[in-house]
Structure formats: structure tokens, C-alpha cells
Enzyme design. Structure first.
Site, PDB file in Angstrom:
ATOM      1  N   SER A 162     -10.109   5.457  -4.829  1.00 38.08           N
ATOM      2  CA  SER A 162     -11.048   6.566  -5.013  1.00 38.08           C
ATOM      3  C   SER A 162     -10.571   7.585  -6.044  1.00 38.08           C
ATOM      4  CB  SER A 162     -11.306   7.235  -3.670  1.00 38.08           C
ATOM      5  OG  SER A 162     -10.092   7.677  -3.084  1.00 38.08           O
ATOM      6  N   TYR A 200     -15.041   0.970  -6.877  1.00 36.38           N
ATOM      7  CA  TYR A 200     -16.316   1.649  -6.659  1.00 36.38           C
ATOM      8  C   TYR A 200     -17.227   1.478  -7.868  1.00 36.38           C
ATOM      9  CZ  TYR A 200     -13.458   3.402  -2.913  1.00 36.38           C
ATOM     10  OH  TYR A 200     -12.624   3.445  -1.820  1.00 36.38           O
ATOM     11  N   LYS A 257      -2.138  -1.518  -3.863  1.00 36.66           N
ATOM     12  CA  LYS A 257      -3.001  -0.344  -3.802  1.00 36.66           C
ATOM     13  C   LYS A 257      -2.163   0.913  -3.919  1.00 36.66           C
ATOM     14  CE  LYS A 257      -6.052   1.794  -0.460  1.00 36.66           C
ATOM     15  NZ  LYS A 257      -6.535   1.766   0.876  1.00 36.66           N
ATOM     16  N   GLU A 304       7.726  -6.861   1.544  1.00 39.39           N
ATOM     17  CA  GLU A 304       6.431  -6.879   2.240  1.00 39.39           C
ATOM     18  C   GLU A 304       5.671  -8.169   1.916  1.00 39.39           C
ATOM     19  OE1 GLU A 304       5.114  -5.037   4.458  1.00 39.39           O
ATOM     20  OE2 GLU A 304       6.144  -3.108   4.437  1.00 39.39           O
ATOM     21  N   ARG A 347     -10.516   9.869   1.635  1.00 42.42           N
ATOM     22  CA  ARG A 347     -10.311  10.541   2.927  1.00 42.42           C
ATOM     23  C   ARG A 347     -11.336  11.644   3.130  1.00 42.42           C
ATOM     24  NH1 ARG A 347      -3.659  10.828   2.969  1.00 42.42           N
ATOM     25  NH2 ARG A 347      -3.325   8.577   2.889  1.00 42.42           N
ATOM     26  N   LYS A 358       0.863  -1.173   0.000  1.00 45.60           N
ATOM     27  CA  LYS A 358       0.000   0.000   0.000  1.00 45.60           C
ATOM     28  C   LYS A 358       0.899   1.222   0.000  1.00 45.60           C
ATOM     29  CE  LYS A 358      -3.621   2.410   2.499  1.00 45.60           C
ATOM     30  NZ  LYS A 358      -4.655   2.309   3.520  1.00 45.60           N
TER      31      LYS A 358
HETATM   32  C1  PBG Z   1      -7.229   3.594   5.378  1.00 47.16           C
HETATM   33  C2  PBG Z   1      -7.655   3.322   3.989  1.00 47.16           C
HETATM   34  C3  PBG Z   1      -7.495   4.216   2.932  1.00 47.16           C
HETATM   35  C4  PBG Z   1      -8.076   3.626   1.829  1.00 47.16           C
HETATM   36  C5  PBG Z   1      -8.562   2.382   2.218  1.00 47.16           C
HETATM   37  N1  PBG Z   1      -8.278   2.200   3.563  1.00 47.16           N
HETATM   38  C6  PBG Z   1      -6.952   5.579   2.899  1.00 47.16           C
HETATM   39  C7  PBG Z   1      -5.649   5.871   3.463  1.00 47.16           C
HETATM   40  O1  PBG Z   1      -4.801   4.995   3.624  1.00 47.16           O
HETATM   41  O2  PBG Z   1      -5.454   7.015   3.768  1.00 47.16           O
HETATM   42  C8  PBG Z   1      -8.137   4.288   0.481  1.00 47.16           C
HETATM   43  C9  PBG Z   1      -9.118   3.768  -0.469  1.00 47.16           C
HETATM   44  C10 PBG Z   1      -9.386   4.658  -1.612  1.00 47.16           C
HETATM   45  O3  PBG Z   1      -8.760   5.719  -1.810  1.00 47.16           O
HETATM   46  O4  PBG Z   1     -10.287   4.300  -2.381  1.00 47.16           O
HETATM   47  N2  PBG Z   1      -6.706   2.594   6.124  1.00 47.16           N
END
Ligand code: PBG
Length: 406
Positions: free
Chosen positions: A353, A392, A327, A312, A279, A269
Site C-alpha cells: 500500500s 493495487y 513483502k 525463512e 492498516r 515479510k
Molecule cells: C496483515 C497484512 C498486512 C498487509 C497484508 N496483510 C499489514 C500488516 O502486516 O500490518 C499489508 C499490505 C499492504 O500494505 O499493502 N497480516
């Protein structure tokens, strides 16, 4: 490891075949043969100027001829041919539908993510039912937590009467094993600091800021995962990037009898700008008032790093992860491929997102064909090596896929 295998059988005959072909090509346009070709060209086809020397050779029907035996286009000549040779398909069963939930009785549109809402329990159940009817059998829940329930230690994250456990139980009660419920395991929706971990009281971090305490956080994550499992979650997905959390969560689940609850590890991630709309939707960004820095770079990965993802991955595999997630999605296709090729676990990709918002924005302006662009995006994530895709677009894409040819 794959290198010698690749070079030996494929390259050797390939080179051998190329050599005589090149010779033929070089030898062929000898002046006499070439001019006899050109003389045979019928009047309308004959080049009017001395560009004649550029024209292609002709076949026995006097048609232009690029002399080559291999023509990859033969395998693309009809729908039926393309369908037969297509190497990857993305289907509704590959999709995981992220749902935002809040503790209200109405659903609320999310401006920066058109088509997405913060759901009430009733609208969430409706959405799950609609997705299921289209063949989407996995959902993942993200809660917007009321401000007065947030704290640095995020104790609300393991409240058995909290928003997520209630939502999980409601989905399982209504849909049973037809739907797999995934939960996000991380503290940020519950943190008054807007961080995925507990922030230290000291100023020993970057620029005199507080640090994100790894092991204290993992302790909370174990309680959170257990709380979700007790509510009926099928899959817990730690997205926090703390070290050692997969193993600790596995042990916590197993010790309580939840050996069947899966762990999808957010393995790679990245500290990405593409999480912005998410967020905003959950009000979960690092706070200006936080003692810790306003970014997540001490735990999420640096976008410049590739090999670190392999590190990781090997840790998560060793700690008992069932699936590995990358991600964001599209900007990190190389990482998806790397994890696919270097581990034996299924790979998951999160089409996040910001990626969703970009497609929506361009589509709203009429700059791209939304359906085509989205289905291509999902297919490319699959081709890169992901078998499950969090998006989404899940419901909409599944609707587009019904009866469609990819
Ligand atoms: C937080 C989390 C995030 C997302 C999923 N879980 C945001 C972050 O790490 O700040 C992001 C998902 C997205 O942007 O669609 N643990």
C-alpha cells in the site's frame, strides 16, 4: 556455487580480448599518425584552440571515431530490436489484485489509496469481472471487520458465515475457475489488539508488554485457512509470520481433503513502514490500547536482515509452501532475487500500500508519469525474480498493458 562457473568461461576470454585492445589504443596515437589525422580535418571541424589534443581519432570518412568493436547500443537501435532482446515481460497474468471488502451495501473510497475502495459484495463482484476482462485472473481479499466482532483470540476469523467466506463463495459461484481466489490468513483484521497473533495476558514481552503467542495463534490460523478452503478459496496466503504455520496449515488442509488448495507463504515479510495505508484502510494497526507493543517486530522481519530471509525460505519450502512471497516489493528486490536463486519455487512480490500511495501521490502532483513509472516498477519486480505480483495497480496496469509495448 555459481561462482566458478561464472569466472571460468566469461572472464578468461574477456581479459584476453581486452589486453591487445588496450595495447592498440596505447600505441596508436603516435605523433605522426595523429597529426596526419588532424591535418585532414576540414576547416569547420578543426578545433580552434589547442584542445586539438583532446579530439577523437577519425575514421576513413573523417568522422569522430571511438575505436571499439562492442557497441551494446546496436541491440537497442529499434523498437523491433529492443522487443526481441528484452529479457523480461510483465503481463496481466502475472498480477494479483488485492481487494478490500466490508460488510456494507455501498463501496467506500479509501482516501490514502486513491483508486481503491472498500467494496460491498456487489461492487467486489463488479471489480473482479472488470479485472478478469483485462486478463487479471487472481484476486486476494482483505476484510474490514466490524469492531464488535473483534477479540484477542480473533474467533471471527473462522466463522463460516463471516465476511471472507461469503465473499469467496460469491466470487467462485459467479466466476468459477476463471478466477483464483486468494485469502489472507492472519488474525489482525479480527484482533482487538491490532496484532496478527493472540496477545498473552502476562507482561513478559518487551518493556513489560504482552507477547504474541506463536502456537496458540497457529491453531487459529489453521481454523481460518480451513474455513477459507471450505468456502472455495483456491490459495491461502498466511501473512502472519508465526513460526511453523505453513506446515500446520498444510496438514490441516490435507487432513480435511483440501490437498489442492495452495499455500503462498509470506516468507519474507518485513516490519515495514510501507504498510501504513493498508492498516488505515482496514483499521488493523496495533492498538494503543493493546497489551502488546505498537509494532510487529517480534514476528515480522527486521529490514536490516538478508540471510534471515533465506532461513525463512528454507523452512517454508520444507513445510510444503507452493510459492514464496516477499513483502514489501521494491525496497526488497535483493530479497526477491535471493529467494529466486536459492529455492525452486515460484516467487511472489507484494507491491504494498505505501508503495502504491507514493506513486499515486507523485502522479497526482504531476511529478512522475504514472503509467511509465508503474509499468517500470512491475517489470523490475519481475526482473528481480517474481512471477506473481500483488499490486493495487493490477487492473489499471492491465488496462495500460493492453496493446502496449514494454
Ligand atoms: C496483515 C497484512 C498486512 C498487509 C497484508 N496483510 C499489514 C500488516 O502486516 O500490518 C499489508 C499490505 C499492504 O500494505 O499493502 N497480516
Amino acid at each position: 556455487m555459481t561462482r566458478p562457473i561464472f569466472i571460468a568461461p566469461i572472464c578468461t576470454p574477456f581479459v584476453a580480448r581486452l589486453t591487445p585492445l588496450r595495447n592498440v589504443t596505447r600505441a596508436r596515437p603516435s605523433s605522426s599518425r595523429r597529426s596526419s589525422h588532424l591535418l585532414a580535418v576540414s576547416a569547420p571541424d578543426r578545433p580552434s584552440t589547442d584542445t586539438a589534443s583532446l579530439s577523437l581519432p577519425r575514421n576513413s570518412r573523417n568522422e569522430p571515431w571511438v575505436e571499439q568493436r562492442s557497441r551494446p547500443r546496436r541491440n537497442r537501435k529499434t523498437d523491433g530490436m529492443r522487443d526481441m532482446v528484452r529479457e523480461n515481460l510483465v503481463l496481466p497474468c502475472n498480477l494479483v489484485y488485492p481487494l478490500f471488502i466490508h460488510d456494507e451495501t455501498h463501496a467506500e473510497d479509501i482516501a490514502v489509496m486513491p483508486g481503491c475502495q472498500r467494496h460491498s459484495q456487489a461492487s467486489m463482484l463488479r471489480e473482479v469481472g472488470e479485472a478478469l476482462a483485462l486478463g487479471v485472473r487472481h484476486v486476494i481479499l482483505f476484510p474490514k471487520i466490524a469492531e464488535d466482532l473483534k477479540s484477542n483470540h480473533a474467533h471471527e476469523c473462522y466463522n463460516p458465515d463471516g465476511l471472507v467466506p461469503r465473499a469467496v463463495a460469491a466470487i467462485k459461484e459467479r466466476f468459477g475457475s476463471q478466477v483464483s481466489v486468494w485469502t489472507d490468513v492472519a488474525l489482525d483484521p479480527y484482533s482487538d489488539q491490532g496484532h496478527d497473533g493472540v496477545v498473552s495476558e502476562d507482561g513478559n514481552g518487551d518493556g513489560g508488554c504482552g507477547r504474541i503467542l506463536n502456537d496458540v495463534t497457529v491453531d487459529m490460523l489453521c481454523r481460518q485457512a480451513l474455513c477459507h478452503a471450505r468456502a472455495g478459496a483456491d490459495i491461502v496466503a498466511p501473512s502472519d509470520m508465526m513460526d511453523g504455520r505453513v506446515g500446520a496449515i498444510r496438514d490441516a488442509l490435507d487432513a480435511d481433503g483440501f490437498t489442492d488448495v495452495s499455500i503462498v507463504a509470506y516468507t519474507a515479510k518485513y516490519a515495514s513502514a510501507f504498510y501504513g495505508p493498508f492498516r488505515g484502510a482496514l483499521d488493523s494497526a496495533p492498538r494503543a490500547t493493546s497489551r502488546a507493543p505498537q509494532n510487529k517486530r517480534t514476528y515480522q522481519m527486521d529490514p536490516g536482515n538478508y540471510r534471515e530471509a533465506l532461513l525463512e525460505a528454507s523452512l517454508d519450502v520444507g513445510e510444503g509452501a507452493d510459492m514464496l512471497m516477499v513483502k514489501p516489493g521494491v525496497p526488497y528486490l535483493d530479497i526477491i532475487r535471493a529467494l529466486h536463486d536459492n529455492t525452486d519455487l515460484p516467487i511472489s512480490a507484494y507491491h504494498v500500500s505505501g508503495e502504491y500511495a507514493m506513486l499515486k501521490a507523485a502522479a497526482e502532483r504531476g511529478w512522475i508519469d504514472e503509467r511509465e513509472a508503474v509499468l517500470e516498477t512491475l517489470l523490475c519486480l519481475k526482473r528481480a525474480g517474481a512471477t506473481s505480483i500483488l499490486t493495487y495497480y493490477a487492473k489499471q496496469a492491465a488496462a495500460w498493458m493492453q496493446g502496449s509495448r514494454r
